[in-house]
Design a protein around this motif. Structure first.
Motif, PDB file in Angstrom:
ATOM      1  N   MET A   1       9.468 -34.031  -9.892  1.00 20.22           N
ATOM      2  CA  MET A   1      10.214 -33.003  -9.184  1.00 20.22           C
ATOM      3  C   MET A   1       9.284 -32.163  -8.322  1.00 20.22           C
ATOM      4  O   MET A   1       9.675 -31.660  -7.301  1.00 20.22           O
ATOM      5  N   SER A   2       8.060 -32.033  -8.717  1.00 17.57           N
ATOM      6  CA  SER A   2       7.101 -31.225  -7.979  1.00 17.57           C
ATOM      7  C   SER A   2       6.834 -31.798  -6.592  1.00 17.57           C
ATOM      8  O   SER A   2       6.683 -31.061  -5.631  1.00 17.57           O
ATOM      9  N   ASP A   3       6.764 -33.136  -6.502  1.00 21.91           N
ATOM     10  CA  ASP A   3       6.521 -33.763  -5.204  1.00 21.91           C
ATOM     11  C   ASP A   3       7.667 -33.506  -4.231  1.00 21.91           C
ATOM     12  O   ASP A   3       7.443 -33.318  -3.039  1.00 21.91           O
ATOM     13  N   SER A   7       7.340 -31.503  -0.712  1.00 23.64           N
ATOM     14  CA  SER A   7       7.766 -32.042   0.583  1.00 23.64           C
ATOM     15  C   SER A   7       8.751 -31.104   1.267  1.00 23.64           C
ATOM     16  O   SER A   7       8.715 -30.946   2.494  1.00 23.64           O
ATOM     17  N   LEU A   8       9.614 -30.447   0.500  1.00 24.74           N
ATOM     18  CA  LEU A   8      10.518 -29.448   1.081  1.00 24.74           C
ATOM     19  C   LEU A   8       9.726 -28.276   1.662  1.00 24.74           C
ATOM     20  O   LEU A   8      10.067 -27.771   2.733  1.00 24.74           O
ATOM     21  N   SER A   9       8.685 -27.862   0.970  1.00 22.46           N
ATOM     22  CA  SER A   9       7.854 -26.758   1.463  1.00 22.46           C
ATOM     23  C   SER A   9       7.135 -27.132   2.748  1.00 22.46           C
ATOM     24  O   SER A   9       7.060 -26.335   3.684  1.00 22.46           O
ATOM     25  N   GLY A  51      -2.101 -26.141   2.372  1.00 18.30           N
ATOM     26  CA  GLY A  51      -1.925 -27.250   3.298  1.00 18.30           C
ATOM     27  C   GLY A  51      -0.667 -27.150   4.133  1.00 18.30           C
ATOM     28  O   GLY A  51      -0.361 -28.030   4.921  1.00 18.30           O
ATOM     29  N   LEU A  52       0.093 -26.057   3.965  1.00 17.74           N
ATOM     30  CA  LEU A  52       1.300 -25.852   4.752  1.00 17.74           C
ATOM     31  C   LEU A  52       0.928 -25.561   6.211  1.00 17.74           C
ATOM     32  O   LEU A  52      -0.173 -25.100   6.505  1.00 17.74           O
ATOM     33  N   VAL A  53       1.856 -25.799   7.102  1.00 13.74           N
ATOM     34  CA  VAL A  53       1.625 -25.550   8.531  1.00 13.74           C
ATOM     35  C   VAL A  53       1.744 -24.056   8.808  1.00 13.74           C
ATOM     36  O   VAL A  53       2.697 -23.413   8.387  1.00 13.74           O
ATOM     37  N   GLU A  54       0.751 -23.528   9.505  1.00 13.46           N
ATOM     38  CA  GLU A  54       0.773 -22.128   9.929  1.00 13.46           C
ATOM     39  C   GLU A  54       0.511 -22.079  11.423  1.00 13.46           C
ATOM     40  O   GLU A  54      -0.128 -22.963  11.983  1.00 13.46           O
ATOM     41  N   THR A  55       0.989 -21.033  12.059  1.00 10.48           N
ATOM     42  CA  THR A  55       0.684 -20.847  13.467  1.00 10.48           C
ATOM     43  C   THR A  55      -0.561 -19.980  13.591  1.00 10.48           C
ATOM     44  O   THR A  55      -0.816 -19.111  12.767  1.00 10.48           O
ATOM     45  N   THR A  56      -1.322 -20.243  14.638  1.00  8.92           N
ATOM     46  CA  THR A  56      -2.485 -19.403  14.927  1.00  8.92           C
ATOM     47  C   THR A  56      -1.985 -18.152  15.628  1.00  8.92           C
ATOM     48  O   THR A  56      -0.847 -18.119  16.110  1.00  8.92           O
ATOM     49  N   PRO A  57      -2.811 -17.130  15.701  1.00  8.39           N
ATOM     50  CA  PRO A  57      -2.385 -15.934  16.441  1.00  8.39           C
ATOM     51  C   PRO A  57      -2.081 -16.294  17.901  1.00  8.39           C
ATOM     52  O   PRO A  57      -2.696 -17.184  18.487  1.00  8.39           O
ATOM     53  N   VAL A  58      -1.131 -15.598  18.466  1.00  3.42           N
ATOM     54  CA  VAL A  58      -0.740 -15.836  19.850  1.00  3.42           C
ATOM     55  C   VAL A  58      -1.880 -15.414  20.764  1.00  3.42           C
ATOM     56  O   VAL A  58      -2.501 -14.382  20.565  1.00  3.42           O
ATOM     57  N   LEU A 109      13.154 -34.771   7.479  1.00  4.10           N
ATOM     58  CA  LEU A 109      12.362 -34.877   6.260  1.00  4.10           C
ATOM     59  C   LEU A 109      12.949 -33.988   5.166  1.00  4.10           C
ATOM     60  O   LEU A 109      13.078 -34.406   4.011  1.00  4.10           O
ATOM     61  N   PHE A 110      13.317 -32.773   5.534  1.00  9.40           N
ATOM     62  CA  PHE A 110      13.918 -31.837   4.595  1.00  9.40           C
ATOM     63  C   PHE A 110      15.220 -32.408   4.036  1.00  9.40           C
ATOM     64  O   PHE A 110      15.462 -32.383   2.823  1.00  9.40           O
ATOM     65  N   ASP A 111      16.047 -32.966   4.929  1.00  9.47           N
ATOM     66  CA  ASP A 111      17.319 -33.535   4.503  1.00  9.47           C
ATOM     67  C   ASP A 111      17.116 -34.753   3.611  1.00  9.47           C
ATOM     68  O   ASP A 111      17.840 -34.949   2.628  1.00  9.47           O
TER      69      ASP A 111
END
Length: 126
Positions: A1-3, A7-9, A51-58, A109-111
């Motif tokens: 369940m963790s995987d 993947s949702l995250s 490891g999640l995607v983040e945006t850099t400062p504008v 992917l989320f779906d």
């Protein structure tokens, strides 16, 4: 369940990053005719701990502003020119399409992860 939750995250963080990118593209398009406006850019990076995607400062695009000839404009200099923006609508539309496609890919992917979780629960109920 963790995987599955991981993947949702990942998918949710990608969707949030693309939504933020699309907001900046929208601002750029809205300000395309604003004198002296520099295009806003945002990049992506993976968070070190998750490891999640983040945006850099504008940051602002430092490419040259267009020179607009309009002697009647109050911003015009003695030669009748003033600095326009450095927003290119073709580039902004291409960026918007890329962001939308990336958002859609993360949404699929989320779906898919949601459907797998639902199938797992149905199997466990039997």
């Amino acid at each position: 369940m963790s995987d599955l939750s991981t993947s949702l995250s990942f998918a949710a963080s990608g969707m949030e990053a693309q939504a933020q990118r699309l907001r900046h593209v929208s601002e750029n398009i809205a300000n395309a005719d604003t004198p002296g406006y520099h295009r806003k850019l945002v990049g992506f990076q993976a968070a070190m701990d998750t490891g999640l995607v983040e945006t850099t400062p504008v940051h602002l695009d430092q490419s040259a502003l267009t020179s607009v000839y309009d002697p009647g404009n109050p911003l015009a200099d003695a030669s009748g020119h003033y600095d326009g923006s450095n927003v290119d609508l073709v580039i902004e539309i291409a960026d918007a399409r890329e962001a939308q496609r990336s958002y859609d890919a993360n949404l699929k992917l989320f779906d898919q992860a949601r459907q797998m979780t639902q199938s797992l629960f149905e199997l466990l109920r039997r």
